[in-house]
Design a protein around this motif. Structure first.
Motif, mmCIF file in Angstrom:
data_model
loop_
_atom_site.group_PDB
_atom_site.id
_atom_site.type_symbol
_atom_site.label_atom_id
_atom_site.label_comp_id
_atom_site.label_asym_id
_atom_site.label_seq_id
_atom_site.Cartn_x
_atom_site.Cartn_y
_atom_site.Cartn_z
ATOM 1 N N ILE A 189 -14.441 -13.101 24.057
ATOM 2 C CA ILE A 189 -14.391 -12.460 25.374
ATOM 3 C C ILE A 189 -13.574 -13.313 26.346
ATOM 4 O O ILE A 189 -12.664 -12.823 27.026
ATOM 5 C CB ILE A 189 -15.815 -12.243 25.920
ATOM 6 N N ASN A 190 -13.903 -14.606 26.407
ATOM 7 C CA ASN A 190 -13.270 -15.483 27.395
ATOM 8 C C ASN A 190 -11.767 -15.621 27.170
ATOM 9 O O ASN A 190 -10.975 -15.593 28.120
ATOM 10 C CB ASN A 190 -13.907 -16.875 27.346
ATOM 11 N N GLN A 191 -11.365 -15.794 25.911
ATOM 12 C CA GLN A 191 -9.966 -16.067 25.616
ATOM 13 C C GLN A 191 -9.139 -14.803 25.417
ATOM 14 O O GLN A 191 -7.930 -14.815 25.667
ATOM 15 C CB GLN A 191 -9.869 -16.944 24.362
ATOM 16 N N GLY A 192 -9.787 -13.730 24.975
ATOM 17 C CA GLY A 192 -9.018 -12.542 24.636
ATOM 18 C C GLY A 192 -9.105 -11.390 25.608
ATOM 19 O O GLY A 192 -8.207 -10.542 25.647
ATOM 20 N N LEU A 193 -10.184 -11.338 26.418
ATOM 21 C CA LEU A 193 -10.421 -10.138 27.214
ATOM 22 C C LEU A 193 -10.393 -10.362 28.727
ATOM 23 O O LEU A 193 -10.007 -9.452 29.471
ATOM 24 C CB LEU A 193 -11.771 -9.514 26.823
ATOM 25 N N TYR A 194 -10.830 -11.519 29.202
ATOM 26 C CA TYR A 194 -10.890 -11.737 30.652
ATOM 27 C C TYR A 194 -9.579 -11.379 31.339
ATOM 28 O O TYR A 194 -9.551 -10.704 32.371
ATOM 29 C CB TYR A 194 -11.206 -13.204 30.961
ATOM 30 N N GLU A 195 -8.487 -11.872 30.789
ATOM 31 C CA GLU A 195 -7.185 -11.699 31.432
ATOM 32 C C GLU A 195 -6.749 -10.237 31.469
ATOM 33 O O GLU A 195 -5.911 -9.847 32.293
ATOM 34 C CB GLU A 195 -6.139 -12.541 30.692
ATOM 35 N N LEU A 196 -7.324 -9.419 30.590
ATOM 36 C CA LEU A 196 -6.932 -8.011 30.497
ATOM 37 C C LEU A 196 -7.755 -7.108 31.406
ATOM 38 O O LEU A 196 -7.429 -5.934 31.569
ATOM 39 C CB LEU A 196 -7.075 -7.534 29.049
ATOM 40 N N ILE A 197 -8.826 -7.641 31.963
ATOM 41 C CA ILE A 197 -9.688 -6.849 32.848
ATOM 42 C C ILE A 197 -9.183 -7.037 34.275
ATOM 43 O O ILE A 197 -9.341 -8.107 34.869
ATOM 44 C CB ILE A 197 -11.157 -7.280 32.706
ATOM 45 N N GLN A 198 -8.566 -6.012 34.814
ATOM 46 C CA GLN A 198 -7.886 -6.119 36.104
ATOM 47 C C GLN A 198 -8.288 -4.969 37.020
ATOM 48 O O GLN A 198 -8.326 -3.808 36.598
ATOM 49 C CB GLN A 198 -6.367 -6.112 35.904
ATOM 50 N N PHE A 199 -8.577 -5.333 38.258
ATOM 51 C CA PHE A 199 -8.913 -4.337 39.278
ATOM 52 C C PHE A 199 -7.836 -4.365 40.356
ATOM 53 O O PHE A 199 -7.500 -5.434 40.886
ATOM 54 C CB PHE A 199 -10.284 -4.630 39.887
ATOM 55 N N ASP A 200 -7.304 -3.193 40.675
ATOM 56 C CA ASP A 200 -6.265 -3.080 41.699
ATOM 57 C C ASP A 200 -6.887 -2.903 43.083
ATOM 58 O O ASP A 200 -8.008 -2.403 43.228
ATOM 59 C CB ASP A 200 -5.359 -1.877 41.405
ATOM 60 N N ASP A 201 -6.130 -3.333 44.082
ATOM 61 C CA ASP A 201 -6.471 -3.071 45.485
ATOM 62 C C ASP A 201 -7.849 -3.598 45.876
ATOM 63 O O ASP A 201 -8.636 -2.918 46.549
ATOM 64 C CB ASP A 201 -6.389 -1.561 45.782
ATOM 65 N N ILE A 202 -8.174 -4.803 45.419
ATOM 66 C CA ILE A 202 -9.385 -5.472 45.895
ATOM 67 C C ILE A 202 -8.973 -6.798 46.520
ATOM 68 O O ILE A 202 -7.788 -7.140 46.559
ATOM 69 C CB ILE A 202 -10.421 -5.679 44.768
ATOM 70 N N TRP A 203 -9.950 -7.552 47.000
ATOM 71 C CA TRP A 203 -9.653 -8.769 47.755
ATOM 72 C C TRP A 203 -9.153 -9.921 46.887
ATOM 73 O O TRP A 203 -8.736 -10.959 47.397
ATOM 74 C CB TRP A 203 -10.896 -9.204 48.528
ATOM 75 N N LEU A 204 -9.178 -9.751 45.571
ATOM 76 C CA LEU A 204 -8.734 -10.792 44.652
ATOM 77 C C LEU A 204 -7.479 -10.349 43.913
ATOM 78 O O LEU A 204 -7.391 -9.204 43.463
ATOM 79 C CB LEU A 204 -9.829 -11.109 43.624
ATOM 80 N N THR A 205 -6.534 -11.271 43.781
ATOM 81 C CA THR A 205 -5.373 -10.995 42.939
ATOM 82 C C THR A 205 -5.795 -11.057 41.474
ATOM 83 O O THR A 205 -6.898 -11.500 41.141
ATOM 84 C CB THR A 205 -4.262 -12.028 43.186
ATOM 85 N N TYR A 206 -4.906 -10.644 40.579
ATOM 86 C CA TYR A 206 -5.236 -10.684 39.154
ATOM 87 C C TYR A 206 -5.578 -12.105 38.701
ATOM 88 O O TYR A 206 -6.550 -12.319 37.965
ATOM 89 C CB TYR A 206 -4.064 -10.154 38.323
#
Length: 319
Positions: free
Chosen positions: A172-189
């Motif tokens: 999960i940490n190495q393969g999936l975290y980076e792929l979970i992205q939310f647009d238009d929130i207070w945090l960048t990718y």
């Protein structure tokens, strides 16, 4: 993974850890080529792995509740490391941030050689013919390589569940975290990725600090639950079906709780169930479980991550 079978020279090992850690930070921060940065990461990983197996084995020389405090400390280190990098990276370039982190090996050396009270051989009074004498307790001889190999089959009941938990969570940490992205929130990718790491470490810290309150013997249950997390977050990376980042934060916190809980309960059980004569070597050997799990997760996550990256980016549910 070879460290448990090497001679247990604790001071030499810790000196190696400090030097490798400092060299790793310097190489990554000052590198101008990719191979040098990778070498720095390798050195830092060697420092971490050698330090874990050495100090966990060394804990056998202290009261058994040191397992709880050790685990809590490693969990706290995860939070401090992840949060400090995430915070410093907001105001400093990554290279400078890594140079600031050189304080870590310095503190490690000060703590081990200046603050920690190392155990000594104790002497007990024995009376013979009415005369008090002092006889030294002889330390159990260090086990040979063959002795350690013979311990492995009996340790598999601890190692397999722990290794599976680490395989699933580091996938999960190495393969999936980076792929979970939310647009238009207070945090960048990039900030989302960093704070997911912090969130995970908070879960690890809480569960690694809990063994004196809650003890779990069936580690395999946590393996199953961690696999469920893999399925949930894999489908999230594929389909973006979770509508809110706070739900992801909750799942990642749960992931950290399972990982930390498996770690501390495994070694706490070993500290109470394994005979003292075998405990030091057994503790070191058992650390191979999480190392193997993490390494396998890295190999598996790379092709999965790359395959998902080749797919069209999905549309977030509710957008």
């Amino acid at each position: 993974m070879t460290a448990p079978f090497l001679p247990f020279l604790v001071h030499a090992r810790l000196a190696t850890c400090v030097l490798f850690s400092a060299a790793g930070f310097l190489m990554v921060s000052l590198s101008t080529t990719e191979w040098l940065a990778i070498l720095g990461v390798v050195l830092t990983s060697l420092s971490s792995g050698l330090g874990e197996v050495t100090l966990l084995s060394y804990s056998n020389q202290f009261p058994k509740n040191v397992i709880s405090t050790w685990s809590s400390g490693t969990g706290g280190a995860g939070i401090i490391g992840a949060a400090s990098y995430a915070g410093l990276a907001e105001v400093l370039p990554p290279e400078t941030t890594l140079l600031v982190m050189l304080i870590v090996p310095v503190l490690q050396a000060i703590t081990f050689w200046c603050i920690l009270k190392h155990p000594t051989h104790t002497r007990i009074p024995i009376t013979k013919n009415g005369i008090d004498s002092q006889e030294q307790i002889i330390k159990v001889p260090e086990k040979t390589f063959r002795d350690k190999i013979n311990l492995v089959p009996g340790l598999l009941k601890y190692m397999i569940p722990l290794g599976l938990v680490y395989l699933f969570e580091y996938f999960i940490n190495q393969g999936l975290y980076e792929l979970i992205q939310f647009d238009d929130i207070w945090l960048t990718y990039s900030n989302q990725y960093r704070w997911l790491q912090v969130d995970y470490q908070i879960g690890v810290f809480l569960s690694r600090s809990s063994v004196n309150l809650i003890t779990i013997n069936r580690i395999w249950i946590m393996s199953v639950l961690q696999f469920v997390n893999v399925i949930i977050l894999l489908f999230e990376a594929l389909y973006f079906y979770i509508p809110n980042i706070w739900i992801v934060f909750a799942i990642v916190l749960w992931e950290g709780l399972l990982g930390g809980g498996a770690y501390v309960n495994t070694f706490y059980r070993m500290s109470t169930e394994i005979p003292k004569a075998d405990r030091e070597a057994s503790m070191g050997i058992a650390t191979m479980a999480d190392s193997i799990g993490i390494a396998l997760a890295g190999w598996i996550s790379m092709p999965v991550h790359n395959a998902i990256c080749q797919l069209p980016k999905p549309t977030r549910l509710g957008n």
